[in-house]
Design a protein around this motif. Structure first.
Motif, PDB file in Angstrom:
ATOM      1  N   CYS A 129       0.274 -14.473   8.613  1.00 32.69           N
ATOM      2  CA  CYS A 129       1.637 -14.035   9.041  1.00 32.69           C
ATOM      3  C   CYS A 129       2.675 -15.233   9.552  1.00 32.69           C
ATOM      4  O   CYS A 129       3.944 -15.161   9.010  1.00 32.69           O
TER       5      CYS A 129
ATOM      6  N   ALA B  44      -0.161  -3.567  15.446  1.00 38.21           N
ATOM      7  CA  ALA B  44      -1.252  -2.638  15.504  1.00 38.21           C
ATOM      8  C   ALA B  44      -2.526  -3.438  15.872  1.00 38.21           C
ATOM      9  O   ALA B  44      -3.387  -3.028  16.351  1.00 38.21           O
ATOM     10  N   VAL B  45      -2.579  -4.634  15.172  1.00 36.25           N
ATOM     11  CA  VAL B  45      -3.785  -5.484  15.458  1.00 36.25           C
ATOM     12  C   VAL B  45      -3.839  -5.799  16.944  1.00 36.25           C
ATOM     13  O   VAL B  45      -4.717  -5.964  17.387  1.00 36.25           O
TER      14      VAL B  45
ATOM     15  N   LEU C 144       6.851  -5.125   7.744  1.00 32.31           N
ATOM     16  CA  LEU C 144       5.541  -4.580   7.477  1.00 32.31           C
ATOM     17  C   LEU C 144       4.723  -5.730   8.171  1.00 32.31           C
ATOM     18  O   LEU C 144       3.460  -5.248   8.981  1.00 32.31           O
ATOM     19  N   PHE C 145       4.888  -6.975   8.116  1.00 34.08           N
ATOM     20  CA  PHE C 145       4.126  -7.798   9.078  1.00 34.08           C
ATOM     21  C   PHE C 145       4.277  -7.662  10.774  1.00 34.08           C
ATOM     22  O   PHE C 145       3.225  -7.905  11.369  1.00 34.08           O
ATOM     23  N   ARG C 146       5.454  -7.233  11.207  1.00 32.96           N
ATOM     24  CA  ARG C 146       5.607  -6.920  12.587  1.00 32.96           C
ATOM     25  C   ARG C 146       4.803  -5.921  12.735  1.00 32.96           C
ATOM     26  O   ARG C 146       4.231  -5.766  13.970  1.00 32.96           O
ATOM     27  N   ALA C 147       4.896  -4.677  12.057  1.00 25.73           N
ATOM     28  CA  ALA C 147       4.008  -3.329  12.317  1.00 25.73           C
ATOM     29  C   ALA C 147       2.525  -4.020  12.341  1.00 25.73           C
ATOM     30  O   ALA C 147       1.938  -3.334  13.141  1.00 25.73           O
ATOM     31  N   SER C 148       2.019  -4.769  11.462  1.00 27.48           N
ATOM     32  CA  SER C 148       0.691  -5.118  11.265  1.00 27.48           C
ATOM     33  C   SER C 148       0.147  -5.892  12.658  1.00 27.48           C
ATOM     34  O   SER C 148      -0.694  -5.629  13.194  1.00 27.48           O
ATOM     35  N   ILE C 149       1.186  -6.802  12.951  1.00 29.81           N
ATOM     36  CA  ILE C 149       0.671  -7.520  14.114  1.00 29.81           C
ATOM     37  C   ILE C 149       0.874  -6.724  15.394  1.00 29.81           C
ATOM     38  O   ILE C 149      -0.210  -6.591  16.085  1.00 29.81           O
TER      39      ILE C 149
ATOM     40  N   PHE D  42      -5.575 -14.154   9.873  1.00 30.42           N
ATOM     41  CA  PHE D  42      -4.791 -13.276   9.855  1.00 30.42           C
ATOM     42  C   PHE D  42      -3.315 -13.603  10.348  1.00 30.42           C
ATOM     43  O   PHE D  42      -2.294 -13.661   9.790  1.00 30.42           O
ATOM     44  N   SER D  43      -3.447 -14.230  11.441  1.00 29.50           N
ATOM     45  CA  SER D  43      -2.115 -15.108  12.152  1.00 29.50           C
ATOM     46  C   SER D  43      -1.689 -16.254  11.223  1.00 29.50           C
ATOM     47  O   SER D  43      -0.315 -16.594  11.307  1.00 29.50           O
TER      48      SER D  43
END
Length: 201
Positions: A163, A64-65, A57-62, A159-160
């Motif tokens: 993460c 996308a961002v 989930l976090f990898r996909a969010s990173i 955000f980061s």
């Protein structure tokens, strides 16, 4: 916006896109050649299953961002820290990300056919205690944490930071779960290795 800021902004989008393509292609190629998956989630609802899904989930969010930032100014929504958003810090983050990728690739190549992502209870390969595993029981996880730190520095923001914190917690928990599995699989040989080599450094 300075040239370094612009460069790092584009670097992050391209970097995480290429990371995604690299590991997806590698996993598909390994499956096609070996006819089994090298990626293991664990039993549905288990700690390792949740670790994998949170990480994904976090990898996909990173991804996308970082891709979105190239075309849309979303930094105000990310909670950027102005005092840390300096060219030298951004560049240092990008360098750490490249170092992390190189170390991860090196360790995975060193593991060769014994490399797995997650716990493979059906595989009894070699117990690797040499090379990068001579001074740390978890060099791969350390390299991933280095990359997470690099991402925070390349995009210093709320955000980061979230993460980074979540990523480190998940990796520490996953490392413990994998070491318990290795102790069950290799018994005294792994326990002797545990007594001789630290978990991290």
């Amino acid at each position: 916006m300075s040239s370094v800021e612009l460069l790092v902004k584009h670097f992050l989008g391209i970097y995480f896109l290429m990371i995604g393509l690299h590991y997806t292609s590698r996993s598909l190629g390994l499956f096609e050649r070996m006819r089994f998956s090298h990626i293991h989630y664990g039993a549905r609802g288990s700690h390792t299953w949740w670790h994998r899904h949170i990480f994904n989930l976090f990898r996909a969010s990173i991804l996308a961002v970082c891709v979105a930032r190239i075309v849309v100014d979303i930094d105000p929504w990310l909670g950027v820290f102005p005092t840390l958003y300096q060219p030298v810090i951004l560049a240092a983050g990008a360098i750490l990300l490249l170092a992390s990728f190189s170390l991860i690739d090196y360790v995975q190549a060193y593991m060769h056919e014994d490399w797995r992502s997650g716990i493979d209870s059906q595989h009894r390969g070699h117990l690797i205690t040499s090379g990068p595993f001579r001074r740390s029981r978890n060099p791969l996880f350390m390299a991933i944490i280095l990359g997470q730190l690099g991402f925070f520095l390349a995009l210093p923001s709320v955000f980061s930071l979230v993460c980074l914190i979540v990523g480190v917690v998940v990796i520490i928990r996953q490392a413990r779960a994998e070491e318990d599995a290795l102790a069950r699989l290799y018994g005294d040989a792994y326990r002797e290795y545990q007594a001789r080599v630290p978990r991290w450094l």
